[in-house]
Write an enzyme that holds these catalytic residues in place. Sequence first.
Site, PDB file in Angstrom:
ATOM      1  N   ALA A  65       0.871  -1.167   0.000  1.00 56.87           N
ATOM      2  CA  ALA A  65       0.000   0.000   0.000  1.00 56.87           C
ATOM      3  C   ALA A  65       0.913   1.223   0.000  1.00 56.87           C
ATOM      4  O   ALA A  65       2.067   1.142   0.427  1.00 56.87           O
ATOM      5  CB  ALA A  65      -0.874  -0.020   1.242  1.00 56.87           C
ATOM      6  N   GLY A 108       0.629  -4.778   1.016  1.00 53.88           N
ATOM      7  CA  GLY A 108      -0.575  -4.792   0.179  1.00 53.88           C
ATOM      8  C   GLY A 108      -0.349  -5.476  -1.161  1.00 53.88           C
ATOM      9  O   GLY A 108      -1.297  -5.992  -1.762  1.00 53.88           O
ATOM     10  N   GLU A 111      -0.851  -9.005  -0.431  1.00 56.88           N
ATOM     11  CA  GLU A 111      -2.283  -9.164  -0.137  1.00 56.88           C
ATOM     12  C   GLU A 111      -3.115  -9.133  -1.421  1.00 56.88           C
ATOM     13  O   GLU A 111      -4.062  -9.902  -1.583  1.00 56.88           O
ATOM     14  CB  GLU A 111      -2.734  -8.068   0.836  1.00 56.88           C
ATOM     15  CG  GLU A 111      -2.072  -8.231   2.198  1.00 56.88           C
ATOM     16  CD  GLU A 111      -2.335  -7.060   3.146  1.00 56.88           C
ATOM     17  OE1 GLU A 111      -1.860  -5.947   2.838  1.00 56.88           O
ATOM     18  OE2 GLU A 111      -3.022  -7.254   4.149  1.00 56.88           O
ATOM     19  N   GLU A 131       4.684  -5.028   7.317  1.00 59.09           N
ATOM     20  CA  GLU A 131       4.032  -3.882   7.972  1.00 59.09           C
ATOM     21  C   GLU A 131       4.517  -3.669   9.397  1.00 59.09           C
ATOM     22  O   GLU A 131       4.534  -2.543   9.898  1.00 59.09           O
ATOM     23  CB  GLU A 131       2.501  -4.059   7.974  1.00 59.09           C
ATOM     24  CG  GLU A 131       1.851  -3.969   6.613  1.00 59.09           C
ATOM     25  CD  GLU A 131       1.764  -5.282   5.861  1.00 59.09           C
ATOM     26  OE1 GLU A 131       2.475  -6.250   6.229  1.00 59.09           O
ATOM     27  OE2 GLU A 131       0.982  -5.355   4.906  1.00 59.09           O
TER      28      GLU A 131
HETATM   29  C1  HXC Z   1       5.099   4.286  -1.308  1.00 56.43           C
HETATM   30  C2  HXC Z   1       6.998   3.264  -2.110  1.00 56.43           C
HETATM   31  C3  HXC Z   1       6.618   2.040  -1.525  1.00 56.43           C
HETATM   32  C4  HXC Z   1       5.389   1.994  -0.806  1.00 56.43           C
HETATM   33  C5  HXC Z   1       8.508   1.757  -2.512  1.00 56.43           C
HETATM   34  N1  HXC Z   1       8.171   3.042  -2.718  1.00 56.43           N
HETATM   35  N2  HXC Z   1       7.583   1.125  -1.799  1.00 56.43           N
HETATM   36  N3  HXC Z   1       6.239   4.361  -2.008  1.00 56.43           N
HETATM   37  N4  HXC Z   1       4.675   3.145  -0.724  1.00 56.43           N
HETATM   38  N5  HXC Z   1       4.930   0.876  -0.254  1.00 56.43           N
HETATM   39  C6  HXC Z   1       8.922   4.074  -3.435  1.00 56.43           C
HETATM   40  C7  HXC Z   1      10.145   4.531  -2.659  1.00 56.43           C
HETATM   41  O1  HXC Z   1       9.798   5.489  -1.700  1.00 56.43           O
HETATM   42  C8  HXC Z   1      10.976   5.110  -3.775  1.00 56.43           C
HETATM   43  O2  HXC Z   1      10.492   6.402  -4.104  1.00 56.43           O
HETATM   44  C9  HXC Z   1      10.687   4.203  -4.950  1.00 56.43           C
HETATM   45  O3  HXC Z   1       9.430   3.548  -4.647  1.00 56.43           O
HETATM   46  C10 HXC Z   1      11.724   3.126  -5.151  1.00 56.43           C
HETATM   47  O4  HXC Z   1      11.892   2.428  -3.930  1.00 56.43           O
HETATM   48  P1  HXC Z   1      13.325   2.181  -3.243  1.00 56.43           P
HETATM   49  O5  HXC Z   1      13.099   1.926  -1.822  1.00 56.43           O
HETATM   50  O6  HXC Z   1      14.269   3.270  -3.614  1.00 56.43           O
HETATM   51  O7  HXC Z   1      13.787   0.855  -3.999  1.00 56.43           O
HETATM   52  P2  HXC Z   1      14.761  -0.287  -3.458  1.00 56.43           P
HETATM   53  O8  HXC Z   1      15.925   0.325  -2.719  1.00 56.43           O
HETATM   54  O9  HXC Z   1      15.052  -1.170  -4.614  1.00 56.43           O
HETATM   55  O10 HXC Z   1      13.920  -1.105  -2.368  1.00 56.43           O
HETATM   56  C11 HXC Z   1      12.762  -1.838  -2.738  1.00 56.43           C
HETATM   57  C12 HXC Z   1      11.918  -2.211  -1.487  1.00 56.43           C
HETATM   58  C13 HXC Z   1      11.605  -0.921  -0.681  1.00 56.43           C
HETATM   59  C14 HXC Z   1      12.675  -3.209  -0.627  1.00 56.43           C
HETATM   60  C15 HXC Z   1      10.642  -2.878  -2.006  1.00 56.43           C
HETATM   61  O11 HXC Z   1      11.078   0.051  -1.585  1.00 56.43           O
HETATM   62  C16 HXC Z   1      10.619  -1.133   0.422  1.00 56.43           C
HETATM   63  O12 HXC Z   1      10.962  -1.682   1.452  1.00 56.43           O
HETATM   64  N6  HXC Z   1       9.390  -0.637   0.228  1.00 56.43           N
HETATM   65  C17 HXC Z   1       8.376  -0.659   1.244  1.00 56.43           C
HETATM   66  C18 HXC Z   1       7.849  -2.043   1.443  1.00 56.43           C
HETATM   67  C19 HXC Z   1       6.755  -2.077   2.493  1.00 56.43           C
HETATM   68  O13 HXC Z   1       6.995  -1.751   3.668  1.00 56.43           O
HETATM   69  N7  HXC Z   1       5.550  -2.437   2.101  1.00 56.43           N
HETATM   70  C20 HXC Z   1       4.439  -2.509   2.958  1.00 56.43           C
HETATM   71  C21 HXC Z   1       3.712  -1.188   2.959  1.00 56.43           C
HETATM   72  S1  HXC Z   1       2.355  -1.180   4.106  1.00 56.43           S
HETATM   73  P3  HXC Z   1      11.449   7.693  -4.159  1.00 56.43           P
HETATM   74  O14 HXC Z   1      10.509   8.813  -4.421  1.00 56.43           O
HETATM   75  O15 HXC Z   1      12.158   7.742  -2.859  1.00 56.43           O
HETATM   76  O16 HXC Z   1      12.369   7.393  -5.312  1.00 56.43           O
HETATM   77  C22 HXC Z   1       1.198  -2.121   3.362  1.00 56.43           C
HETATM   78  C23 HXC Z   1      -0.046  -2.524   4.057  1.00 56.43           C
HETATM   79  C24 HXC Z   1      -0.542  -1.508   4.931  1.00 56.43           C
HETATM   80  O17 HXC Z   1       1.297  -2.519   2.254  1.00 56.43           O
HETATM   81  C25 HXC Z   1      -1.681  -2.022   5.691  1.00 56.43           C
HETATM   82  C26 HXC Z   1      -1.795  -1.412   7.018  1.00 56.43           C
HETATM   83  C27 HXC Z   1      -1.656   0.067   7.105  1.00 56.43           C
END
Ligand code: HXC
Length: 257
Positions: A65, A108, A111, A131
């Site tokens: 998400a 997400g 999911e 998360e």
């Molecule tokens: C918004 C995101 C994002 C996300 C990545 N990006 N994941 N933006 N929401 N979930 C964006 C980054 O900010 C970045 O933007 C660009 O995408 C590239 O990501 P990087 O991190 O630079 O890439 P990399 O170093 O290759 O790492 C990849 C990754 C990492 C390991 C997947 O991006 C990551 O850990 N993402 C978050 C994963 C996560 O926590 N997902 C769960 C979210 S919560 P910029 O602008 O900086 O270039 C969820 C459920 C919520 O899904 C339900 C309860 C609330």
Amino acid sequence: MPYETILVERRDRVTLVTLNRPQALNALNSQVLAELLDAFAAFDADPDQGCAVLTGSAKAFAAGADIKEMQAQGIADMYAADFFAGWDRFTRTRKPIIAAVAGFALGGGCELAMMCDFILAADTAKFGQPEVKLAVTPGMGGSQRLTRAVGKAKAMEMCLTGRMMSAEEAERAGLVSRIVSADDLVEEALKTAAMIASMAPLAVLANKEMVNAAFETGLGMGVQFERRLFHALFGTADQSEGMAAFVEKRAGVWTGK
Ligand code: HXC
């Protein structure tokens, strides 16, 4: 409606939907949700479409998400909007959807893949519910669907540690139906979807409905539900055609009636 975050292509009886926010690794924001709901409602309503494939990019199916969209929200906003409830509509799509997952399917993203009917994974796929690292929990059904898919031990470890699962581990655990090479992923998913779309449409709907019933009912009720739907198909022209075609050693020609 013109789409900005997804691409939709129709290949004969198969709809291919590609998540297309590369700058955010296909993070799922409200716009993605609205566009997916619109595209899948159109797919479901189109009698010429029999199966869909949902995919992302080589790097990410979806990295979760959209954290930036959620960051500033408080409980009043979340609760008033019933945040994430829109995804329930995606799961009410009646025709089959195959998730074709390469790269990250996190939070997400994992999911969403699990909301599809089955997951084909590229050898590069990585699944996780990270998360907890954001001090929250899954919110789009992950704690429930992952537990049903892989069992409590693995689901609990994944949710509590946020660690990722490789494609091999996901296949062993029953999260994905099979692994294909990343280069072949979309073609293989389209081929599988075309096979499903070539089956009698009502039988496809009934098969999806009854497998899903296994998650909602006890065994006795589930078996009864299966038997009644099986009986109901004997009221269809395609059942007569399918059995006649077998006996006459020819391919069935379906009317969807
Ligand atoms: C918004 C995101 C994002 C996300 C990545 N990006 N994941 N933006 N929401 N979930 C964006 C980054 O900010 C970045 O933007 C660009 O995408 C590239 O990501 P990087 O991190 O630079 O890439 P990399 O170093 O290759 O790492 C990849 C990754 C990492 C390991 C997947 O991006 C990551 O850990 N993402 C978050 C994963 C996560 O926590 N997902 C769960 C979210 S919560 P910029 O602008 O900086 O270039 C969820 C459920 C919520 O899904 C339900 C309860 C609330």
